[in-house]
Design an enzyme around this catalytic site. Structure first.
Site, PDB file in Angstrom:
ATOM      1  N   GLY A 245      -4.647  -4.264  -3.686  1.00 43.23           N
ATOM      2  CA  GLY A 245      -5.634  -3.218  -3.962  1.00 43.23           C
ATOM      3  C   GLY A 245      -4.838  -1.994  -4.374  1.00 43.23           C
ATOM      4  N   HIS A 246      -4.824  -1.684  -5.648  1.00 41.60           N
ATOM      5  CA  HIS A 246      -4.021  -0.575  -6.170  1.00 41.60           C
ATOM      6  C   HIS A 246      -4.957   0.568  -6.562  1.00 41.60           C
ATOM      7  CE1 HIS A 246      -0.459  -3.448  -7.246  1.00 41.60           C
ATOM      8  NE2 HIS A 246      -0.776  -3.452  -5.970  1.00 41.60           N
TER       9      HIS A 246
ATOM     10  N   LYS B  33       1.693   2.120  -5.160  1.00 41.91           N
ATOM     11  CA  LYS B  33       2.182   1.572  -6.444  1.00 41.91           C
ATOM     12  C   LYS B  33       1.211   1.870  -7.585  1.00 41.91           C
ATOM     13  CE  LYS B  33       2.260  -2.433  -4.408  1.00 41.91           C
ATOM     14  NZ  LYS B  33       2.031  -2.070  -3.009  1.00 41.91           N
TER      15      LYS B  33
ATOM     16  N   ASP C  66       0.802  -1.224   0.000  1.00 41.11           N
ATOM     17  CA  ASP C  66       0.000   0.000   0.000  1.00 41.11           C
ATOM     18  C   ASP C  66       0.835   1.274   0.000  1.00 41.11           C
ATOM     19  OD1 ASP C  66      -2.175  -1.715   0.161  1.00 41.11           O
ATOM     20  OD2 ASP C  66      -2.190  -1.675   2.357  1.00 41.11           O
TER      21      ASP C  66
ATOM     22  N   GLN D 127       1.912  -6.027  -3.308  1.00 45.39           N
ATOM     23  CA  GLN D 127       2.352  -6.128  -1.914  1.00 45.39           C
ATOM     24  C   GLN D 127       3.638  -5.310  -1.712  1.00 45.39           C
ATOM     25  OE1 GLN D 127       1.299  -9.445  -3.473  1.00 45.39           O
ATOM     26  NE2 GLN D 127      -0.620  -8.533  -2.847  1.00 45.39           N
TER      27      GLN D 127
HETATM   28  P1  GDP Z   1      -0.816   0.318  -3.503  1.00 51.65           P
HETATM   29  O1  GDP Z   1      -1.403  -0.969  -3.028  1.00 51.65           O
HETATM   30  O2  GDP Z   1       0.652   0.392  -3.309  1.00 51.65           O
HETATM   31  O3  GDP Z   1      -1.215   0.657  -4.915  1.00 51.65           O
HETATM   32  O4  GDP Z   1      -1.431   1.455  -2.572  1.00 51.65           O
HETATM   33  P2  GDP Z   1      -2.976   1.588  -2.122  1.00 51.65           P
HETATM   34  O5  GDP Z   1      -3.750   2.086  -3.268  1.00 51.65           O
HETATM   35  O6  GDP Z   1      -3.438   0.365  -1.452  1.00 51.65           O
HETATM   36  O7  GDP Z   1      -2.842   2.663  -0.968  1.00 51.65           O
HETATM   37  C1  GDP Z   1      -2.301   3.917  -1.186  1.00 51.65           C
HETATM   38  C2  GDP Z   1      -3.348   4.958  -0.781  1.00 51.65           C
HETATM   39  O8  GDP Z   1      -2.764   6.217  -0.659  1.00 51.65           O
HETATM   40  C3  GDP Z   1      -4.452   5.116  -1.810  1.00 51.65           C
HETATM   41  O9  GDP Z   1      -5.639   5.457  -1.147  1.00 51.65           O
HETATM   42  C4  GDP Z   1      -3.957   6.262  -2.664  1.00 51.65           C
HETATM   43  O10 GDP Z   1      -5.017   6.959  -3.307  1.00 51.65           O
HETATM   44  C5  GDP Z   1      -3.308   7.119  -1.623  1.00 51.65           C
HETATM   45  N1  GDP Z   1      -2.163   7.934  -2.063  1.00 51.65           N
HETATM   46  C6  GDP Z   1      -1.200   7.626  -2.965  1.00 51.65           C
HETATM   47  N2  GDP Z   1      -0.264   8.584  -2.987  1.00 51.65           N
HETATM   48  C7  GDP Z   1      -0.633   9.508  -2.091  1.00 51.65           C
HETATM   49  C8  GDP Z   1      -0.038  10.723  -1.625  1.00 51.65           C
HETATM   50  O11 GDP Z   1       1.038  11.150  -2.033  1.00 51.65           O
HETATM   51  N3  GDP Z   1      -0.708  11.403  -0.646  1.00 51.65           N
HETATM   52  C9  GDP Z   1      -1.899  10.970  -0.143  1.00 51.65           C
HETATM   53  N4  GDP Z   1      -2.487  11.692   0.797  1.00 51.65           N
HETATM   54  N5  GDP Z   1      -2.470   9.826  -0.549  1.00 51.65           N
HETATM   55  C10 GDP Z   1      -1.839   9.105  -1.495  1.00 51.65           C
HETATM   56  P1  IMO Z   2      -0.960  -4.177  -2.235  1.00 45.59           P
HETATM   57  O1  IMO Z   2      -0.532  -4.713  -3.586  1.00 45.59           O
HETATM   58  C1  IMO Z   2      -0.972  -4.610   2.076  1.00 45.59           C
HETATM   59  C2  IMO Z   2      -1.038  -8.681   3.681  1.00 45.59           C
HETATM   60  C3  IMO Z   2      -2.290  -9.143   4.397  1.00 45.59           C
HETATM   61  C4  IMO Z   2      -1.689 -10.149   5.343  1.00 45.59           C
HETATM   62  C5  IMO Z   2      -0.579 -10.790   4.539  1.00 45.59           C
HETATM   63  C6  IMO Z   2      -0.984 -12.078   3.847  1.00 45.59           C
HETATM   64  O2  IMO Z   2      -2.257  -3.459  -2.258  1.00 45.59           O
HETATM   65  O3  IMO Z   2       0.148  -3.408  -1.611  1.00 45.59           O
HETATM   66  P2  IMO Z   2      -2.579 -12.778   1.867  1.00 45.59           P
HETATM   67  O4  IMO Z   2      -3.950 -12.316   1.485  1.00 45.59           O
HETATM   68  O5  IMO Z   2      -1.555 -12.518   0.830  1.00 45.59           O
HETATM   69  O6  IMO Z   2      -2.589 -14.192   2.348  1.00 45.59           O
HETATM   70  O7  IMO Z   2      -2.195 -11.884   3.151  1.00 45.59           O
HETATM   71  O8  IMO Z   2      -0.220  -9.828   3.554  1.00 45.59           O
HETATM   72  N1  IMO Z   2      -1.266  -8.185   2.314  1.00 45.59           N
HETATM   73  C7  IMO Z   2      -1.203  -6.887   1.968  1.00 45.59           C
HETATM   74  N2  IMO Z   2      -1.004  -5.790   2.738  1.00 45.59           N
HETATM   75  N3  IMO Z   2      -1.102  -4.500   0.750  1.00 45.59           N
HETATM   76  C8  IMO Z   2      -1.266  -5.582  -0.030  1.00 45.59           C
HETATM   77  O9  IMO Z   2      -1.236  -5.515  -1.379  1.00 45.59           O
HETATM   78  C9  IMO Z   2      -1.368  -6.850   0.583  1.00 45.59           C
HETATM   79  N4  IMO Z   2      -1.566  -8.116   0.127  1.00 45.59           N
HETATM   80  C10 IMO Z   2      -1.493  -8.910   1.193  1.00 45.59           C
HETATM   81  O10 IMO Z   2      -2.913  -8.075   5.050  1.00 45.59           O
HETATM   82  O11 IMO Z   2      -1.096  -9.476   6.426  1.00 45.59           O
HETATM   83 MG    MG Z   3      -2.911  -1.633  -1.755  1.00 44.43          MG
END
Ligand code: GDP
Ligand code: IMO
Ligand code: MG
Length: 423
Positions: free
Chosen positions: A40-41, A16, A13, A224
Site C-alpha cells: 500500500g503506497h 516509498k 511502509d 515491502q
Molecule cells: P510505503 O508502503 O512505503 O509507500 O508507505 P505507506 O504509504 O504504507 O506508509 C507511509 C505513511 O506515512 C503514509 O500514510 C504517508 O502518507 C505517510 N508519510 C510519508 N512520509 C511522511 C512524513 O515525512 N511525515 C509524515 N507525518 N507522514 C509521512
Molecule cells: P508496503 O509495500 C508492511 C507484511 C504483512 C505480514 C507479512 C506477510 O506497503 O511497504 P503477505 O501479505 O506478504 O503474505 O504478508 O508482510 N507486509 C507488509 N507490511 N508493508 C507492506 O508493503 C507489506 N506487505 C506485506 O503485514 O506481516
Molecule cells: Mg505501505
C-alpha cells in the site's frame, strides 16, 4: 543508461510511495519489481491522498511510463479497483502503463489458500495481508503458476480451471477451507481478465533493455521492506518475494552492473504490521504517540502498525544487503515533542552484546541497548530548508549518518509531496 533503485530498509511502509512520486520528475520509467497488492503506497499532493497497490507510484506524473515488472504478482480484481480509483485523473493508461507478460496472476483460490493457511497456523500466523501473495509465489517457484501472457493463449481457460481445481483439492485438506466465496470472486475475476487483455502487455525485460540503450532513466520501485525479504528478513514472518536490491535484477531483468544508486528509505522510528519479531517495539505512551501522530495504520489492511524506536542493528544490515548509496529519512516530524529520542545500537542476548542482525530475532532473547539523544519541540512540517531545522533534529540526522556510514540526502517532514527537504 543506468537504473536507480528505491527500497524500504525496515518492515515496510517507510514512505516509498511518497518518495517515488517526488523523484519521478527526474525519470522516464518507474518500474515495480516485486510484491503485489499486499503493498500500500501512499501519495499526497494538492490536498488529495492516493493509495496504490500494484500500479507504480509514478502514475500521476504527466510523462513517466510506469511498468509492472515480471517479479510482481497481480490480482486483476484489485488492479481494476485501482484503475477505477484513478478514473478522475484522466490518465492515458495506453501510453503510461505497461504490464509484463511474465508477471504472475493471483487467482481467487490463491486468496482462499492464503486465508486457510493463516487460520491453520493459529497463534503462529504470519499476519499476512491475505491477498494471496504466498500461494501465488509458491505456484511460481513450483512451476505451476499462470502468467499474464497466458491470458492470450487458446488454452487459457483450461490452464485456469486446472490450477483452480488443484487448489480446491488442497483447500479440502484444511479444516477451515474458506470455500464459500469462490463463485462470486470467480465471476469478477473472469471479467477482470477480459478487461486486462485490453491493457498494454509487453516483454518487459526487452522493453527495459531498449530503454536503457536509448539512454532513458529508470527508477525501480520496491515494495515491502528489507526485513520482510524472503531470505534476509525475519523468517518466517516475511513476505514471499525478494524485497532487497537483488529483487530488482530478477524482477525486471536488469543486470547488476547497470544499477547506479540504491536509495534506502527509513522512518525516523520503526514500525511493523503483522506478526513477527520487532526488538525495539514499545508498549507504552510513546508508541501510542508515534501511532497517532504518524497515523500508523496499514494502507492496505487498515490494521494498527506496531511502533518502536529506530534500530541501527537492523538498518546497518539492510544497508549492507542492498548496497545503499543514499538514505532518505521519513517522518522526522512525528518525533517532535519527545523529550529524549532513543536509538538502538546493539542487542543484548544470552551470548552477550551483538551488533549484527542475528539468525533468530526472537523477541524474548533480545534486549535492545539504547543510546539517548535530546529531542526537539519545534513543529517541522512547515519547514522548507535544512537550515530551518532545530539543532537537536540536525544532531539526530548527523548521528544517524555517522552510525550508518551513509549520507542522508532527503528528509521528509510530512506526507505531502511538498514536505520534502533535499540536502
Ligand atoms: P510505503 O508502503 O512505503 O509507500 O508507505 P505507506 O504509504 O504504507 O506508509 C507511509 C505513511 O506515512 C503514509 O500514510 C504517508 O502518507 C505517510 N508519510 C510519508 N512520509 C511522511 C512524513 O515525512 N511525515 C509524515 N507525518 N507522514 C509521512
Ligand atoms: P508496503 O509495500 C508492511 C507484511 C504483512 C505480514 C507479512 C506477510 O506497503 O511497504 P503477505 O501479505 O506478504 O503474505 O504478508 O508482510 N507486509 C507488509 N507490511 N508493508 C507492506 O508493503 C507489506 N506487505 C506485506 O503485514 O506481516
Ligand atoms: Mg505501505
Amino acid at each position: 543508461m543506468t537504473v536507480d533503485l528505491i527500497l524500504g530498509l525496515q518492515w515496510g511502509d517507510e514512505g516509498k510511495g511518497k518518495i517515488v512520486d517526488v523523484l519521478t520528475s527526474s525519470y522516464d520509467i518507474i518500474a515495480r519489481f516485486q510484491g503485489g497488492p499486499n503493498a500500500g503506497h501512499t501519495l499526497e499532493f494538492e490536498g488529495n491522498k492516493h493509495v496504490l497497490h500494484t500500479i507504480p507510484s509514478g502514475i500521476f506524473h504527466p510523462k513517466a511510463v510506469n511498468l509492472i515488472g515480471n517479479g510482481v504478482v497481480i490480482d486483476p480484481i484489485i488492479f481494476f479497483q485501482e484503475i477505477d480509483n484513478l478514473a478522475p485523473y484522466g490518465i492515458n493508461f495506453d501510453e503510461k502503463l505497461l504490464i509484463s507478460k511474465k508477471a504472475h496472476l493471483i487467482l481467487p483460490t490463491h486468496r482462499l489458500l492464503d486465508a486457510a493457511s493463516e487460520t491453520a497456523k493459529g497463534k503462529a500466523k504470519i499476519g499476512s495481508t491475505l491477498k494471496g501473495i504466498g500461494p501465488t509465489y509458491m505456484d511460481k517457484t513450483g512451476r505451476n503458476g499462470i502468467r499474464v501472457g497466458d491470458i492470450f493463449a487458446s488454452d487459457w481457460n483450461e490452464k485456469y480451471q486446472k490450477l483452480t481445481k488443484k487448489h480446491i483439492e488442497i483447500l479440502k485438506g484444511f479444516e477451515d477451507s474458506h470455500e464459500l466465496n469462490l463463485d462470486e470472486m470467480e465471476a469478477v475475476f473472469i471479467k477482470s481478465i477480459e478487461e486486462l487483455r485490453k491493457f498494454k502487455i509487453v516483454d518487459s525485460e526487452h522493453y527495459l533493455h531498449q530503454a536503457q540503450k536509448a539512454g532513458k532513466k529508470i527508477l525501480a520501485e520496491g515494495a515491502q521492506g528489507s526485513l520482510l525479504d524472503i531470505d534476509f528478513g525475519t523468517y518466517p514472518f516475511v513476505t514471499s518475494s525478494t524485497t532487497t536490491a537483488a529483487g530488482a535484477c530478477t524482477g525486471l531483468g536488469i543486470a547488476p552492473n547497470k544499477i547506479k544508486d540504491v536509495f534506502g528509505i527509513f522512518k525516523a522510528y520503526a514500525t511493523r504490521v503483522g506478526s513477527g519479531p520487532f526488538p525495539t517495539e514499545l508498549f507504552n505512551e510513546d508508541c501510542e504517540t508515534m501511532g497517532q501522530v504518524g497515523n500508523e495504520f496499514g494502507a492496505t489492511t487498515g490494521r494498527s502498525r506496531r511502533c518502536g524506536w529506530i534500530d541501527l542493528v537492523a538498518l546497518k544490515y539492510s544497508i549492507k544487503i542492498n548496497g545503499v548509496t543514499q538514505l532518505m529519512m521519513m517522518k522526522g516530524d512525528v518525533l517532535s515533542g519527545f523529550n529524549k529520542i532513543k536509538v538502538c545500537t546493539s542487542y543484548q542476548t544470552s551470548q552477550g552484546f551483538q551488533d549484527y542482525f542475528p539468525y533468530d530475532v526472537s523477541d524474548e532473547d533480545i534486549k535492545p541497548v539504547y543510546e539517548e539523544l535530546a529531542g526537539w519541540n519545534e513543529n517541522l512540517t512547515q519547514m522548507t530548508e535544512f537550515s530551518q531545522f532545530p539543532q537537536n533534529f540536525i544532531n539526530y540526522i548527523e548521528y544517524l549518518e555517522k552510525a550508518l556510514e551513509t549520507p542522508i540526502k532527503i528528509v521528509s517532514v510530512g506526507p505531502d509531496r511538498a514536505q520534502t527537504i533535499y540536502r
